[in-house]
Design a protein around this motif. Sequence first.
Motif, short mmCIF file in Angstrom:
data_model
loop_
_atom_site.label_atom_id
_atom_site.label_comp_id
_atom_site.label_asym_id
_atom_site.label_seq_id
_atom_site.Cartn_x
_atom_site.Cartn_y
_atom_site.Cartn_z
N TRP A 152 0.41 -1.69 -0.29
CA TRP A 152 -0.06 -0.33 -0.11
C TRP A 152 0.80 1.49 0.14
CZ3 TRP A 152 -5.39 0.21 -0.20
CH2 TRP A 152 -5.89 -0.54 -0.12
N ARG A 391 -8.25 2.80 0.31
CA ARG A 391 -6.89 3.27 1.03
C ARG A 391 -7.47 3.12 2.48
NH1 ARG A 391 -3.41 6.77 3.58
NH2 ARG A 391 -4.59 8.68 2.31
N ARG A 394 -9.56 0.32 4.54
CA ARG A 394 -8.75 -0.60 5.17
C ARG A 394 -9.20 -1.48 6.70
NH1 ARG A 394 -2.72 0.37 4.40
NH2 ARG A 394 -2.65 -2.15 5.14
N PRO A 415 -4.48 -4.15 -2.29
CA PRO A 415 -5.82 -3.37 -2.77
C PRO A 415 -7.05 -4.11 -3.94
CG PRO A 415 -3.63 -1.99 -3.48
CD PRO A 415 -3.33 -3.51 -2.75
#
Length: 489
Positions: A152, A391, A394, A415
């Motif tokens: 990430w 993001r 998460r 992702p």
Amino acid sequence: MISVPQPYRRVVGGQLSRFRRDFYACLTSRADGLFEACDALLCVDGPVRSLPELSLAGVHRRGHGGLYGALAAGRIDSDRLRQAMLGCTLPRAGDGRIVLAVDVTCWLRPEAHTSPGRMMCHTYGRGKDQHIGVPGWPWSVVVALETGRSSWTAPLDAVRLAPGEDAAAVTAYQLRRVVTGLIEAGHWDAGDPEILIVADAGYDGPRLSFVLADLPVRVLVRMRSDRVLRRAALSDRRHTVGRPCRHGSEFVFGQTATWGEPDVQISTDTRHYGPARIRAWDRLHPRLTHRTAWAAHTGDLPVLEGTVIRLDVERLPSGAIPKPVWLWHSATDLDPGQVDLAWQAFLRRFDIEHTFRMLKQTLGWTCPKLRDPAAAERWTWLVLAAYTQLRLARNVAADLRRPWEKPLPPQRVTPARLRRGFRYLHPRLPPLAAAPKLCRPGPGRPAGHPNQRPAARHDVHTASRPDRPKPHRHKPKKPSATPRPRRTG
């Protein structure tokens, strides 16, 4: 009927909902069409292959014509969207430092003769593993890196390099804008560790450190193995006459006799590369000349001292023969702990390559055949906004793995794997886009009437000047066994 996983049954709030509201406020024209296009990127099943197929997603309530119209006539306040992404939570390194990586990736358009602003982009692996140039749009992207076993990153900015622009000047301006935005957003305060900027060998590290000297940043770049740096000049000149020397003895990367004893030496064992040996030499600088980026500099050229780090490993995961990695750090007087963190931070730079692969192969960044570069910029910001939402999701996402995949903790879910379940999360988010209005398609061009106004064709920009005479071609010389190293900055 598909059952909604338990983690998605609750109403989702926090940063994800706040960012979606800020993102919708950044869309100043065709907001509903652009916002639903971004949601379709997140909720469609499988990789994005084309815009018409993307318009078939359930969250996209408009037709493919509305999607193309939003990209062609829509407007996005990029400055406001950049501030919204900078205001989100950012990943940090193990010591609490913000690490930024910058690199250039290309949107290849070899057959788009009617698209302006194309340049020759550097590619590798096309045609017997050769470096060839392909026409396209180069983009400079800045991301924030995180530590740990994950791929990430946090994209913060993207700028298209226009023909004739100085890539070094654009990168310096882009980094200054990002760092200033991080300070204004409260991510850095006085007393915090300085922000580390990591770049590959295509960037001039000493030049970046000189231009960004007024900001709380440090620069770490990889250098080519044929470079030559200089040590500090000796201060004892009692028995000499003339102007004092500004440079000391040479430090040739390819000649071990010029290295001397390293100031810091570390030996460690890595999981992927085996035993590693790290050596560092303090206060080395390049010998600058009034050329290229320093041509307009008035007065004496600065002496930009830094720390040179050499990394040697035993093996590579691909099985290739490992080569030494030379790094230049703008900080001096580094202790063994700081040197250890420096080379590990550079290895995290390769996470930006995973981000480029995610943006291109899964989110379909380079799939649309857009003619106007302005439409390509709008599409780029939509893709970056979609990745930012992944993001931020998460902490509330479940691991919807395939039967043959291993379970992973939430912080290690990739992702692409997290994107599979975003369509279960989307109904729990506050609705923002309005429903489309009923309309009828236009008549179009009558049958049998060809287009009388064809689009203008544009040439590919090259670095060479067209008015410059072609140089006389001499007989190629036989390459020597020991190439001459570069002795200037």
